[in-house]
Design an enzyme around this catalytic site. Structure first.
Site, PDB file in Angstrom:
ATOM      1  N   ARG A 255     -13.881  13.867   7.824  1.00 15.08           N
ATOM      2  CA  ARG A 255     -12.568  14.510   7.986  1.00 15.08           C
ATOM      3  C   ARG A 255     -12.293  15.466   6.841  1.00 15.08           C
ATOM      4  O   ARG A 255     -11.718  16.531   7.029  1.00 15.08           O
ATOM      5  CB  ARG A 255     -11.465  13.438   8.040  1.00 15.08           C
ATOM      6  CG  ARG A 255     -11.417  12.693   9.373  1.00 15.08           C
ATOM      7  CD  ARG A 255     -10.571  11.438   9.254  1.00 15.08           C
ATOM      8  NE  ARG A 255      -9.214  11.716   8.838  1.00 15.08           N
ATOM      9  CZ  ARG A 255      -8.417  10.840   8.214  1.00 15.08           C
ATOM     10  NH1 ARG A 255      -8.858   9.621   7.953  1.00 15.08           N
ATOM     11  NH2 ARG A 255      -7.205  11.180   7.870  1.00 15.08           N
TER      12      ARG A 255
ATOM     13  N   HIS B 175       0.834  -1.197   0.000  1.00 13.97           N
ATOM     14  CA  HIS B 175       0.000   0.000   0.000  1.00 13.97           C
ATOM     15  C   HIS B 175       0.869   1.247   0.000  1.00 13.97           C
ATOM     16  O   HIS B 175       1.865   1.315   0.698  1.00 13.97           O
ATOM     17  CB  HIS B 175      -0.903   0.006   1.251  1.00 13.97           C
ATOM     18  CG  HIS B 175      -1.831   1.174   1.278  1.00 13.97           C
ATOM     19  ND1 HIS B 175      -3.038   1.169   0.630  1.00 13.97           N
ATOM     20  CD2 HIS B 175      -1.717   2.400   1.847  1.00 13.97           C
ATOM     21  CE1 HIS B 175      -3.637   2.331   0.803  1.00 13.97           C
ATOM     22  NE2 HIS B 175      -2.863   3.104   1.543  1.00 13.97           N
TER      23      HIS B 175
ATOM     24  N   LYS C 252      -8.428  -0.699   6.641  1.00 18.89           N
ATOM     25  CA  LYS C 252      -8.759  -1.313   5.352  1.00 18.89           C
ATOM     26  C   LYS C 252      -7.809  -2.455   5.015  1.00 18.89           C
ATOM     27  O   LYS C 252      -8.221  -3.481   4.473  1.00 18.89           O
ATOM     28  CB  LYS C 252      -8.733  -0.237   4.258  1.00 18.89           C
ATOM     29  CG  LYS C 252      -9.946   0.689   4.348  1.00 18.89           C
ATOM     30  CD  LYS C 252      -9.848   1.871   3.401  1.00 18.89           C
ATOM     31  CE  LYS C 252      -8.863   2.886   3.913  1.00 18.89           C
ATOM     32  NZ  LYS C 252      -8.985   4.228   3.332  1.00 18.89           N
TER      33      LYS C 252
ATOM     34  N   ASP D  69     -14.683   3.672   8.352  1.00 17.64           N
ATOM     35  CA  ASP D  69     -13.633   4.527   7.787  1.00 17.64           C
ATOM     36  C   ASP D  69     -14.187   5.401   6.665  1.00 17.64           C
ATOM     37  O   ASP D  69     -13.855   6.576   6.563  1.00 17.64           O
ATOM     38  CB  ASP D  69     -12.467   3.690   7.259  1.00 17.64           C
ATOM     39  CG  ASP D  69     -11.487   4.556   6.481  1.00 17.64           C
ATOM     40  OD1 ASP D  69     -10.905   5.456   7.104  1.00 17.64           O
ATOM     41  OD2 ASP D  69     -11.334   4.366   5.264  1.00 17.64           O
TER      42      ASP D  69
ATOM     43  N   SER E 164      -7.066   4.795   9.538  1.00 24.31           N
ATOM     44  CA  SER E 164      -7.852   4.703   8.309  1.00 24.31           C
ATOM     45  C   SER E 164      -7.229   3.688   7.347  1.00 24.31           C
ATOM     46  O   SER E 164      -7.893   2.764   6.857  1.00 24.31           O
ATOM     47  CB  SER E 164      -7.920   6.096   7.669  1.00 24.31           C
ATOM     48  OG  SER E 164      -8.372   6.036   6.351  1.00 24.31           O
TER      49      SER E 164
HETATM   50  N1  URA Z   1      -5.528   7.267   2.773  1.00 23.41           N
HETATM   51  C1  URA Z   1      -6.502   6.718   3.527  1.00 23.41           C
HETATM   52  O1  URA Z   1      -7.030   5.676   3.179  1.00 23.41           O
HETATM   53  N2  URA Z   1      -6.854   7.323   4.653  1.00 23.41           N
HETATM   54  C2  URA Z   1      -6.299   8.477   5.084  1.00 23.41           C
HETATM   55  O2  URA Z   1      -6.669   8.973   6.115  1.00 23.41           O
HETATM   56  C3  URA Z   1      -5.299   9.045   4.280  1.00 23.41           C
HETATM   57  C4  URA Z   1      -4.926   8.411   3.135  1.00 23.41           C
END
Ligand code: URA
Ligand code: CA
Length: 433
Positions: free
Chosen positions: A168, A82, A187, A161, A183
């Protein structure tokens, strides 16, 4: 428990307990906690931060707020990668088939792009016929048989999220390390990989503008991963200028093909081998990073890596002949050169703004609803630290419209030519704990 008391606690700088965090995340997912209360809490977190335990509890609660993907039907260690976001970041497109070609299992869920950053799923869709929405059983079958599949995020992954991220976005609480870490990791954990390799980007094109913040984010995510029993490591990489030369969709597929054949831009190849070696070791296909790198280099040299990309494209319904004939990918009507206005050394290429220039052409989307023109984008002909002579092409604009004045302005405003300039350090640090 009352939300107002928990907001007050965080406002006053006290850590929340596991039960309290679960109450907040579950309540917000169901709607029992309101947007205005959650907004106040997020701002309190922004100012007062969270300790590792709080971040881990928050990550776990968010990852369990929806579907948890079960990849146990895939034999072996599943590795995921990621990036916290970049411009022209072609790495995943190269890594997925490359790492799979030496035996590691890559079950990759990827996202679409928004704003100045591109998404791997959009880029893959530039390949004629390529299907990015796989059924769960197809996804598992392809990874078991071919070691690799890339799919869009399916099902209801970490809905807490999704909801919190949207809030946010409109409450000025995106750039908070505990919130970003929870966050991303919620995932990753919900999507089921055993091992996670993180690329934390830093510089103009990234969330984390400073190296210090990037380091804290990387350490935080690695610790969360370990606490959730996932093998996790991070590299901190430079995203002050775009990665590689191509920024777009079809042009990044072409760049990935070049890289799989060993002819990719130097910075992209360095990222690929660094991250790829880590993935291969985590997948237990090599004992050392040196051995892993050798396997990857051999696979590129023998053509195995490019063949694996063909296999992945075929599995997912795409036309695999693009690997040998990249001119079959969508092509733009106009190739417009951007000449340097003076001679000198490239001292700066502002990554996010160059991403915006590509978006203006149609390579990215301003809003989630916009569609993408796969054929268009930018090719950087010069990178930071290179010498350029007046009149030489800085960038090739691949456009489907003839008038690109708006794009030219953004490019000229964001590529600086000076007397000095040095090739930036690409990989700042490797974080394993
Ligand atoms: N990518 C995400 O998935 N979440 C964040 O808060 C910032 C970048
Ligand atoms: Ca690129």
């Amino acid at each position: 428990m009352r939300m107002v008391d928990l907001i007050k606690k965080k406002r006053d700088g006290l850590p929340l307990s596991k039960d309290e965090i679960e109450f907040i995340i579950n309540g917000y997912t169901t709607g029992d906690v309101t947007d205005y209360q959650m907004s106040a809490l997020l701002m309190a977190i922004y100012f007062n931060d969270m300790i590792d335990e709080e971040i881990t509890w928050m990550t776990t609660a968010m990852s369990q707020s929806g579907d948890m993907i079960d990849l146990s039907a895939i034999n072996g260690i599943k590795v995921d990668k990621h990036s916290t976001g970049g411009v022209g970041d072609t790495t995943t497109l190269v890594l997925a088939p490359l790492v799979a070609s030496v035996g590691a299992k890559v079950a990759k869920m990827s996202g679409r792009g928004l704003g100045h950053t591109g998404g791997t799923i959009d880029k893959l869709e530039a390949i004629p016929g390529f299907k990015v929405e796989l059924e769960n059983d197809e996804f598992i079958k392809f990874v078991n048989e071919s070691n690799v599949a890339v799919t869009g995020q399916s099902g209801d992954l970490a809905p807490a999220d999704k909801k919190i991220y949207a809030l946010r976005d409109v409450t000025a609480t995106v750039d908070s390390i505990p919130l970003i870490a929870s966050s991303i990791m919620s995932k990753k954990i919900a999507s089921g990989a055993d091992a996670i390799v993180l690329d934390v980007t830093t510089g103009d094109g990234a969330f984390m503008k400073s190296l210090e913040d990037a380091e804290r984010l990387a350490h935080t995510m690695v610790r969360i991963g370990h606490l959730a029993n996932r093998q996790t490591m991070a590299i901190i990489s430079d995203m002050s200028q775009p990665l590689g030369n191509a920024i777009g969709n079809a042009n990044e597929i072409k760049e990935a093909i070049d890289a799989l054949k060993g002819n990719g831009p130097e910075d992209l190849m360095q990222m690929v081998y660094t991250l790829g070696s880590q993935m291969v070791v985590l997948a237990e296909k090599a004992d050392t990073l040196e051995e892993a790198r050798q396997l990857l280099e051999d696979s590129v040299a023998s053509g195995k890596a490019a063949d694996k990309f063909k296999e992945m494209i075929r599995n997912q319904g795409g036309d695999d002949s693009v690997v040998d004939f990249p001119e079959k990918l969508p092509q733009a009507n106009y190739n417009i050169e951007v000449p340097a206005k003076k001679s000198g050394i490239i001292s700066k290429i502002v990554a996010d703004q160059i991403g915006v220039a590509a978006m203006l052409l149609g390579a990215g989307r301003r809003t989630k609803e916009e569609s993408i023109d796969y054929a268009v984008g930018l090719i950087l002909n010069k990178k930071v630290g290179e010498t350029v002579f007046e009149g030489e092409s800085l960038v090739t604009i691949q456009s489907n419209r003839e008038n690109v004045e708006d794009v030219l302005k953004v490019i000229y405003d964001n590529i600086e030519i000076g007397e000095v300039g040095e090739e930036p350090v690409l990989i700042h640090k490797i974080i394993t704990e």
